[in-house]
Motif scaffolding. Structure first.
Motif, PDB file in Angstrom:
ATOM      1  N   UNK A  49       0.821  -1.210   0.000  1.00  0.00           N
ATOM      2  CA  UNK A  49       0.000   0.000   0.000  1.00  0.00           C
ATOM      3  C   UNK A  49       0.852   1.256   0.000  1.00  0.00           C
ATOM      4  N   UNK A  50       1.918   1.260   0.764  1.00  0.00           N
ATOM      5  CA  UNK A  50       2.825   2.414   0.773  1.00  0.00           C
ATOM      6  C   UNK A  50       3.469   2.603  -0.599  1.00  0.00           C
ATOM      7  N   UNK A  51       3.881   1.512  -1.224  1.00  0.00           N
ATOM      8  CA  UNK A  51       4.497   1.587  -2.560  1.00  0.00           C
ATOM      9  C   UNK A  51       3.493   2.058  -3.594  1.00  0.00           C
ATOM     10  N   UNK A  52       2.270   1.554  -3.509  1.00  0.00           N
ATOM     11  CA  UNK A  52       1.224   1.933  -4.459  1.00  0.00           C
ATOM     12  C   UNK A  52       0.936   3.428  -4.357  1.00  0.00           C
ATOM     13  N   UNK A  53       0.783   3.922  -3.143  1.00  0.00           N
ATOM     14  CA  UNK A  53       0.510   5.346  -2.940  1.00  0.00           C
ATOM     15  C   UNK A  53       1.691   6.200  -3.399  1.00  0.00           C
ATOM     16  N   UNK A  54       2.914   5.715  -3.176  1.00  0.00           N
ATOM     17  CA  UNK A  54       4.113   6.444  -3.587  1.00  0.00           C
ATOM     18  C   UNK A  54       4.391   6.293  -5.088  1.00  0.00           C
ATOM     19  N   UNK A  55       3.584   5.449  -5.750  1.00  0.00           N
ATOM     20  CA  UNK A  55       3.748   5.173  -7.186  1.00  0.00           C
ATOM     21  C   UNK A  55       5.111   4.556  -7.496  1.00  0.00           C
ATOM     22  N   UNK A  56       5.584   3.717  -6.589  1.00  0.00           N
ATOM     23  CA  UNK A  56       6.850   2.997  -6.754  1.00  0.00           C
ATOM     24  C   UNK A  56       6.529   1.598  -7.291  1.00  0.00           C
ATOM     25  N   UNK A  57       6.495   1.474  -8.615  1.00  0.00           N
ATOM     26  CA  UNK A  57       6.083   0.222  -9.252  1.00  0.00           C
ATOM     27  C   UNK A  57       6.986  -0.942  -8.892  1.00  0.00           C
ATOM     28  N   UNK A  58       8.296  -0.718  -8.865  1.00  0.00           N
ATOM     29  CA  UNK A  58       9.222  -1.817  -8.563  1.00  0.00           C
ATOM     30  C   UNK A  58       8.972  -2.379  -7.174  1.00  0.00           C
ATOM     31  N   UNK A  59       8.821  -1.506  -6.201  1.00  0.00           N
ATOM     32  CA  UNK A  59       8.571  -1.965  -4.828  1.00  0.00           C
ATOM     33  C   UNK A  59       7.212  -2.643  -4.722  1.00  0.00           C
ATOM     34  N   UNK A 103       5.573  -4.247  -7.080  1.00  0.00           N
ATOM     35  CA  UNK A 103       5.607  -5.532  -7.778  1.00  0.00           C
ATOM     36  C   UNK A 103       6.308  -6.614  -6.961  1.00  0.00           C
ATOM     37  N   UNK A 104       7.215  -6.241  -6.081  1.00  0.00           N
ATOM     38  CA  UNK A 104       7.907  -7.225  -5.237  1.00  0.00           C
ATOM     39  C   UNK A 104       6.955  -7.890  -4.247  1.00  0.00           C
ATOM     40  N   UNK A 105       5.787  -7.306  -4.049  1.00  0.00           N
ATOM     41  CA  UNK A 105       4.811  -7.852  -3.104  1.00  0.00           C
ATOM     42  C   UNK A 105       3.908  -8.912  -3.729  1.00  0.00           C
ATOM     43  N   UNK A 106       3.959  -9.046  -5.051  1.00  0.00           N
ATOM     44  CA  UNK A 106       3.100  -9.990  -5.762  1.00  0.00           C
ATOM     45  C   UNK A 106       3.792 -11.320  -6.028  1.00  0.00           C
ATOM     46  N   UNK A 107       3.030 -12.409  -5.951  1.00  0.00           N
ATOM     47  CA  UNK A 107       3.507 -13.722  -6.384  1.00  0.00           C
ATOM     48  C   UNK A 107       3.563 -13.732  -7.910  1.00  0.00           C
ATOM     49  N   UNK A 108       4.365 -14.621  -8.464  1.00  0.00           N
ATOM     50  CA  UNK A 108       4.527 -14.701  -9.920  1.00  0.00           C
ATOM     51  C   UNK A 108       3.219 -15.038 -10.633  1.00  0.00           C
ATOM     52  N   UNK A 109       2.329 -15.751  -9.956  1.00  0.00           N
ATOM     53  CA  UNK A 109       1.061 -16.150 -10.582  1.00  0.00           C
ATOM     54  C   UNK A 109      -0.127 -15.337 -10.063  1.00  0.00           C
ATOM     55  N   UNK A 110       0.129 -14.143  -9.576  1.00  0.00           N
ATOM     56  CA  UNK A 110      -0.922 -13.312  -8.989  1.00  0.00           C
ATOM     57  C   UNK A 110      -1.904 -12.808 -10.039  1.00  0.00           C
ATOM     58  N   UNK A 111      -3.071 -12.404  -9.527  1.00  0.00           N
ATOM     59  CA  UNK A 111      -4.060 -11.768 -10.387  1.00  0.00           C
ATOM     60  C   UNK A 111      -4.700 -10.612  -9.629  1.00  0.00           C
ATOM     61  N   UNK A 144      -0.114  -7.041 -14.505  1.00  0.00           N
ATOM     62  CA  UNK A 144      -0.290  -6.295 -13.248  1.00  0.00           C
ATOM     63  C   UNK A 144       0.549  -5.028 -13.265  1.00  0.00           C
ATOM     64  N   UNK A 145       1.761  -5.101 -13.751  1.00  0.00           N
ATOM     65  CA  UNK A 145       2.623  -3.917 -13.829  1.00  0.00           C
ATOM     66  C   UNK A 145       1.993  -2.866 -14.741  1.00  0.00           C
ATOM     67  N   UNK A 146       1.453  -3.302 -15.865  1.00  0.00           N
ATOM     68  CA  UNK A 146       0.807  -2.381 -16.797  1.00  0.00           C
ATOM     69  C   UNK A 146      -0.413  -1.735 -16.143  1.00  0.00           C
ATOM     70  N   UNK A 147      -1.207  -2.543 -15.431  1.00  0.00           N
ATOM     71  CA  UNK A 147      -2.372  -2.007 -14.730  1.00  0.00           C
ATOM     72  C   UNK A 147      -1.936  -0.985 -13.674  1.00  0.00           C
TER      73      UNK A 147
END
Length: 106
Positions: A10-20, A22-30, A44-47
């Motif tokens: 949530x902190x990364x999303x609000x800060x618009x830090x895509x790399x951080x 994305x590290x929170x997601x599993x490889x098969x996430x949806x 997910x990265x594109x979204x």
């Protein structure tokens, strides 16, 4: 209380830090948002990229709750230049091995 993975996401999303974020997601996430589902890291990265750049908004975490050992809800109040100007959204996360495997935004 939310697990650290979700706090970091949530902190990364609000800060618009895509790399951080994305590290929170599993490889098969949806992710399901606005009636559309995004599968795997590329979609997910594109979204995330479009979700954070399309509108300017502020997000306030207003409530959290745990539904079961793997599922958490983070409720947010958003205000910005999107249609309607404000919205209350629930981010429902499913975790496995401390990674997000599913996110549904309603």
């Amino acid at each position: 209380m939310l697990p650290d993975t979700l706090k970091n996401y949530l902190a990364s999303h609000i800060a618009r830090d895509l790399d951080a974020a994305m590290q929170c997601y599993a490889a098969d996430a949806e992710v399901t948002d606005d009636g559309k589902t995004y599968y795997g890291p590329d979609e997910i990265r594109s979204w995330l990229s479009s979700a954070t750049s399309e509108y300017s908004y502020t997000a306030e975490l207003i409530a959290t709750r745990q539904l079961d050992p793997q599922t958490y809800v983070a409720s947010h109040h958003l205000e910005g230049n999107f249609p309607g100007g404000s919205a209350d959204l629930d981010f429902t996360f499913t975790l496995k091995n401390n990674l997000i495997t599913r996110l549904v935004i309603t």
